[in-house]
Design an enzyme around this catalytic site. Structure first.
Site, mmCIF file in Angstrom:
data_model
loop_
_atom_site.group_PDB
_atom_site.id
_atom_site.type_symbol
_atom_site.label_atom_id
_atom_site.label_comp_id
_atom_site.label_asym_id
_atom_site.label_seq_id
_atom_site.Cartn_x
_atom_site.Cartn_y
_atom_site.Cartn_z
ATOM 1 N N LYS A 205 -82.669 -24.947 -37.589
ATOM 2 C CA LYS A 205 -81.300 -25.063 -37.076
ATOM 3 C C LYS A 205 -81.264 -25.895 -35.800
ATOM 4 O O LYS A 205 -80.435 -26.789 -35.629
ATOM 5 C CB LYS A 205 -80.739 -23.663 -36.809
ATOM 6 C CG LYS A 205 -79.467 -23.631 -35.999
ATOM 7 C CD LYS A 205 -78.306 -24.209 -36.771
ATOM 8 C CE LYS A 205 -77.149 -24.576 -35.869
ATOM 9 N NZ LYS A 205 -75.976 -25.033 -36.596
ATOM 10 N N CYS A 259 -72.331 -26.850 -29.655
ATOM 11 C CA CYS A 259 -73.673 -26.826 -30.250
ATOM 12 C C CYS A 259 -74.606 -27.892 -29.714
ATOM 13 O O CYS A 259 -75.667 -27.588 -29.169
ATOM 14 C CB CYS A 259 -73.537 -26.977 -31.755
ATOM 15 S SG CYS A 259 -72.402 -25.769 -32.444
ATOM 16 N N LYS A 320 -63.988 -33.709 -29.723
ATOM 17 C CA LYS A 320 -64.054 -34.745 -30.751
ATOM 18 C C LYS A 320 -62.719 -34.903 -31.462
ATOM 19 O O LYS A 320 -61.826 -34.066 -31.303
ATOM 20 C CB LYS A 320 -65.179 -34.483 -31.741
ATOM 21 C CG LYS A 320 -64.996 -33.314 -32.652
ATOM 22 C CD LYS A 320 -66.173 -33.326 -33.615
ATOM 23 C CE LYS A 320 -66.037 -32.314 -34.712
ATOM 24 N NZ LYS A 320 -67.185 -32.379 -35.617
HETATM 25 N N1 SAJ Z 1 -70.808 -37.693 -31.368
HETATM 26 C C1 SAJ Z 1 -71.113 -38.961 -30.892
HETATM 27 N N2 SAJ Z 1 -71.692 -39.863 -31.739
HETATM 28 C C2 SAJ Z 1 -71.997 -39.556 -33.040
HETATM 29 C C3 SAJ Z 1 -71.691 -38.265 -33.519
HETATM 30 C C4 SAJ Z 1 -71.103 -37.358 -32.659
HETATM 31 O O1 SAJ Z 1 -70.864 -39.292 -29.718
HETATM 32 O O2 SAJ Z 1 -72.530 -40.421 -33.745
HETATM 33 C C5 SAJ Z 1 -70.237 -36.676 -30.456
HETATM 34 C C6 SAJ Z 1 -68.892 -36.129 -30.881
HETATM 35 O O3 SAJ Z 1 -67.842 -36.939 -30.424
HETATM 36 C C7 SAJ Z 1 -68.889 -34.771 -30.217
HETATM 37 C C8 SAJ Z 1 -70.351 -34.353 -30.280
HETATM 38 O O4 SAJ Z 1 -71.078 -35.545 -30.490
HETATM 39 O O5 SAJ Z 1 -68.484 -34.852 -28.860
HETATM 40 C C9 SAJ Z 1 -70.670 -33.350 -31.357
HETATM 41 O O6 SAJ Z 1 -69.937 -33.607 -32.523
HETATM 42 P P1 SAJ Z 1 -70.533 -33.543 -34.003
HETATM 43 O O7 SAJ Z 1 -69.496 -34.016 -34.911
HETATM 44 O O8 SAJ Z 1 -71.834 -34.240 -34.033
HETATM 45 O O9 SAJ Z 1 -70.926 -32.033 -34.258
HETATM 46 P P2 SAJ Z 1 -70.291 -30.559 -34.026
HETATM 47 O O10 SAJ Z 1 -70.743 -30.093 -32.683
HETATM 48 O O11 SAJ Z 1 -68.849 -30.517 -34.322
HETATM 49 O O12 SAJ Z 1 -71.086 -29.782 -35.184
HETATM 50 C C10 SAJ Z 1 -72.518 -29.825 -35.224
HETATM 51 C C11 SAJ Z 1 -72.963 -30.167 -36.655
HETATM 52 N N3 SAJ Z 1 -74.382 -30.470 -36.669
HETATM 53 C C12 SAJ Z 1 -74.880 -31.580 -37.265
HETATM 54 O O13 SAJ Z 1 -74.186 -32.404 -37.790
HETATM 55 C C13 SAJ Z 1 -76.362 -31.732 -37.240
HETATM 56 C C14 SAJ Z 1 -72.648 -28.985 -37.573
HETATM 57 O O14 SAJ Z 1 -73.159 -29.214 -38.881
HETATM 58 C C15 SAJ Z 1 -73.279 -27.706 -37.005
HETATM 59 O O15 SAJ Z 1 -73.013 -26.579 -37.831
HETATM 60 C C16 SAJ Z 1 -72.656 -27.464 -35.647
HETATM 61 O O16 SAJ Z 1 -73.015 -28.565 -34.797
HETATM 62 C C17 SAJ Z 1 -73.192 -26.143 -35.125
HETATM 63 O O17 SAJ Z 1 -72.441 -25.152 -35.174
HETATM 64 O O18 SAJ Z 1 -74.363 -26.091 -34.748
#
Ligand code: SAJ
Length: 419
Positions: A205, A259, A320
């Site tokens: 995880k 997360c 986001k």
């Molecule tokens: N972000 C970027 N660049 C990217 C992707 C995301 O700057 O290429 C930023 C987003 O804007 C945001 C942050 O990262 O601020 C996190 O967003 P996210 O869409 O990556 O993820 P979360 O936090 O909404 O959800 C994540 C997910 N994990 C993965 O994709 C590996 C989700 O599947 C998990 O269940 C969740 O964390 C969790 O609960 O752990």
């Protein structure tokens, strides 16, 4: 089997709803009394597509009931713990919510109960919690009760789809524990189910979110370099990603949410040594709001406006796009980074309460706009018209929302080194 879900937050409530709608009798235990009342009246306290309909169904069928009374969860067959595991100020994990949930369960359980931890936890925690249960009850782990770490992996905004279709990792303290959990989760999971040891599932995880965080940090470092070389990083990334084995992430104003900013710290915390890459990635991502601050101040310099005279409108406060969640939002970090240096900061986010009521109101008389969240509605704004409301026209894009800089604006963006 009768199930108790401990903690009815972003993960606990949807999970309780899924089990109830799969036919189990579910009792949701939650300390916040107002949340319990809301849920029992069929209204969710979190925003998530389809949640209201699914919750109403679970409540009306009598399968789901929320409570704040520990007596209501006595003698259940299954306990599913979904409490938060936040970081303290010093970036060490705060496991007090988890420990008190485990204590609540230890008091309520019976011999033969299965305890599931869905919370994201540092490696080795499940085994430690099994020992805690043994201390409190005298029951032997693996013989008198079963215990599993079943990390949630759902993305806010698509929780109900992902709960069903994502694959699931079940880490047992014994193989029998994992087998029991598999039978339980099969009631609604259509994705693959993998059984393993609890320490493996804990690491898996944390590796998933650390992978994403480190990759975003790399993309953010590329964005820094693009400024030095005077190129558009997004063009470069697109071209690099045409290679069959390259998939660069998206740079931006930073990494927020509940997360990604936290989990890399949980992963390395119990270890004696680590190699620093994971921590460095965290620092790079946490530093991105300051890059956006530099871009803003550079732009203000080009129009000869001292920052302390500038009125700045920040668009988006959520962590986001299309979310109302402001936890660890880089947009808030950015606001904090500039608030003492400029005349006025206004925020506008259509999903977040307590921000300006209208976009026009937020922009009227402003000198600069900073886009801090990639909400879909921000992509189709008419900058020519909006610009007429502003005193000066500076536009800073922290999320690659504006593809082509609008005419008449001083434009800068993360990774947009060509302007
Ligand atoms: N972000 C970027 N660049 C990217 C992707 C995301 O700057 O290429 C930023 C987003 O804007 C945001 C942050 O990262 O601020 C996190 O967003 P996210 O869409 O990556 O993820 P979360 O936090 O909404 O959800 C994540 C997910 N994990 C993965 O994709 C590996 C989700 O599947 C998990 O269940 C969740 O964390 C969790 O609960 O752990």
């Amino acid at each position: 089997a009768e199930i108790a879900v401990i903690g009815l937050g972003y993960i606990g409530l949807p999970t309780a709803i899924m089990f109830a709608n799969a036919g189990f009798k579910v009792t949701g235990y939650e300390i916040r009394k107002d949340v319990v009342e809301r849920i029992n009246s069929g209204k969710a306290h979190i925003v998530e597509p389809d949640i209201d309909d699914l919750l109403r169904k679970a409540i009306e069928s009598g399968k789901l009931r929320a409570t704040s009374n520990p007596a209501d969860i006595r003698g259940k067959d299954v306990y599913i713990i979904c409490v938060q595991t936040p970081l303290r100020e010093d970036r060490t994990p705060n496991l007090t919510y988890l420990e008190s949930a485990v204590e609540t369960v230890a008091k309520a359980m019976k011999p033969g109960s299965l305890i599931v931890i869905e919370s994201t936890i540092p490696p080795l925690t499940t085994v430690r919690m099994a020992e805690l249960v043994e201390e409190l009850t005298g029951l032997k782990p693996g013989r008198d009760f079963y215990m599993v770490h079943a990390p949630e992996r759902v993305m806010p905004g698509r929780i109900f789809r992902e709960l069903v279709y994502n694959s699931r990792i079940l880490g047992g303290i014994t193989s029998e524990s994992a087998e029991l959990a598999e039978r339980l989760y099969r009631s609604f999971v259509k994705g693959q189910i993998f059984r393993t040891k609890s320490t493996v599932s804990e690491v898996v995880k944390l590796m998933e979110n650390t992978f994403r965080d480190v990759n975003i940090a790399l993309a953010n470092e590329f964005a820094y370099l693009a400024h030095q070389y005077g190129i558009n990083v997004f063009e470069a990334i697109e071209l690099a990603n045409s290679h069959p084995r390259v998939k660069i992430h998206v740079p931006g104003i930073g990494v927020g949410g509940h997360c990604l900013p936290k989990d890399p710290h949980l992963l390395v915390w119990p270890a004696k040594d680590d190699f620093g890459l994971i921590r460095l990635a965290r620092e790079i991502n946490d530093g991105m709001p300051l890059l956006v601050k530099d871009l803003l101040f550079e732009a203000l310099r080009t129009i000869n406006l001292p920052p302390e005279k500038a009125v700045v409108a920040v668009l988006g406060l959520a962590y986001k796009g299309d979310s109302d969640d402001t936890r660890n939002s880089p947009a808030s970090a950015f606001v904090e980074a500039i608030v003492d240096d400029v005349a006025e900061v206004r925020t506008y986010d259509p999903f977040v309460e307590g921000t300006h009521g209208s976009l026009e109101e937020a922009l009227r008389g402003a000198d600069a706009v900073v886009i801090a969240t990639d909400h879909t509605v921000f992509r189709s704004l008419d900058w020519e018209t909006l610009g007429k409301l502003m005193r000066n026209r500076v536009l800073i894009d922290g999320r690659r929302v504006v593809e082509v800089p609008p005419e008449g604006f001083v434009f800068k963006g993360v990774g947009r080194g060509e302007y």
